[in-house]
Design an enzyme around this catalytic site. Sequence first.
Site, short mmCIF file in Angstrom:
data_model
loop_
_atom_site.label_atom_id
_atom_site.label_comp_id
_atom_site.label_asym_id
_atom_site.label_seq_id
_atom_site.Cartn_x
_atom_site.Cartn_y
_atom_site.Cartn_z
N PRO A 124 0.86 -1.22 0.12
CA PRO A 124 -0.06 -0.05 -0.19
C PRO A 124 0.80 1.24 -0.05
O PRO A 124 1.85 1.31 0.51
CB PRO A 124 -0.88 0.06 1.14
CG PRO A 124 0.07 -0.94 2.10
CD PRO A 124 0.59 -2.00 1.18
N GLY A 128 4.94 3.84 4.51
CA GLY A 128 6.20 3.81 4.94
C GLY A 128 6.88 2.22 4.75
O GLY A 128 7.65 2.13 5.45
N VAL A 129 6.33 1.54 3.87
CA VAL A 129 6.97 0.23 3.51
C VAL A 129 7.57 0.24 2.22
O VAL A 129 7.63 -0.71 1.65
CB VAL A 129 6.08 -0.82 3.82
CG1 VAL A 129 5.73 -1.00 5.20
CG2 VAL A 129 4.64 -0.61 3.18
N ALA A 133 9.63 2.13 -4.12
CA ALA A 133 10.66 1.30 -4.32
C ALA A 133 10.43 -0.15 -4.93
O ALA A 133 10.99 -0.44 -5.89
CB ALA A 133 11.64 0.89 -3.08
N ASP A 176 15.71 1.88 0.57
CA ASP A 176 14.37 1.07 0.05
C ASP A 176 14.55 0.30 -1.04
O ASP A 176 14.34 -0.84 -1.22
CB ASP A 176 13.43 2.09 -0.21
CG ASP A 176 13.00 2.87 1.09
OD1 ASP A 176 13.40 2.50 2.09
OD2 ASP A 176 12.03 3.63 0.97
#
Length: 433
Positions: A124, A128-129, A133, A176
């Site tokens: 999503p 912040g995951v 990237a 990332d």
Amino acid sequence: MNEPIIKASAPGRLDVMGGIADYSGSLVLQKAITQQTFVELVLRNDYQCYIVSQLSGGESLIFNGDFRDYLNSSEVQYDYAQQKFKQHQPSAWVAYILGCALVLQKEKGIDFRGADMKLVSQVPNGKGVASSASVEVASMQAIAKAFNLTFSSTELPVLAQRVENLIVGAPCGLMDQLASCFGKPGTLLPIVCQPDQVKDSIEIPKDIHFIGIDSGIRHSVAGASYSDVRCAAFMGYAIVAHALGLNNHDVIRSKKLGTLPYNGYLCNITIDEFKQRFEHLLPESIKGITFLEQYGITTDSVTVVDPDKTYQVKACTIHPVYENYRVQQFLACLAVLDTTPNTADRSGLIKQMGTYMLETHESYSICGLGTVRTDTIVKLALTKKGIAGARITGGGNGGTVCMMATGEEGLTAVHELHRELCEHYGEDLSLFL
């Protein structure tokens, strides 16, 4: 003859330790999550690009355009392409995808003449995951396969970062893209971000679980706070360089020659040396115009000092120096867990790791990247038996909170907390395993 369908995929990542210290050269520890971005690509020969992107929430975005619109007189120019994408905001998202083709055309010499592409992302946005990237790495892998490209070492993630920095215009570090490219399930990937020293993956002990819970607060690496914190850290480094006798000309020359003090990274300064030699020189805050008049430029290529802004230089410079130490100590504790049979000793190591995570979380807040929501989640997590550590992750300012859980008790506690948070905030918050 029909062109073949090229497929590729790349995961998002959970930032366990390191986070925003990446651009200052820190050791970081990253975990690949189960959610991935999948890409299918079919080359065309008419320069048309038809791209469908299915987002994790079920929404679909569609782009239909001519690749040549992003070339300047048939040449790839990053500034020109960035401005073209920004001119039409509804389709600006496609910069993360077509940017890969532009970078590969400029840097690897491909002759890209359009493509049909389908992206399905389980990662999503705004959590912040590393959703961007995973899109960049998967898209670049697919285009590279179509043109039979090969890459040396960390070249692909470096080029993927170039997409985000120079075409999208977001000042992210390389962490990332490296994590999305090289991360493996069930392991932590250590990276020394100077800029791309990828170490061997480390197996996570079977009774230790790193899990992310979405805070529900949207994170953006292009947001002003992240950019300002990054810029302030590089302002701090410039003040350090001047304290060592380098003027503006020396800094520019040393950067070109690769002879900057501490190789250009704050994280190469030990805590003791930093406290003794430099900490007292750093202003708590400084106006951009004052910094420019006294110190001139910074060594950062993706942020610019705004004369009208005030920057919290001291806190943002202190953070990476101390964070690098915390990550090293965290990893040292993790490394001996499997060879520590004594229950009390093992519990002590885990408790110390949790302390480092909390110190990181608090330091983010001091830099200006905390939120009430993420503070609340961390406090609630640490009241649960079996959750030994918690911290805000990645670029902060919302996004995801990383939990360190122990055993089945810890897993149960994280899932229980997740349900409680969803009910309390009335949102379907993501869980990252």
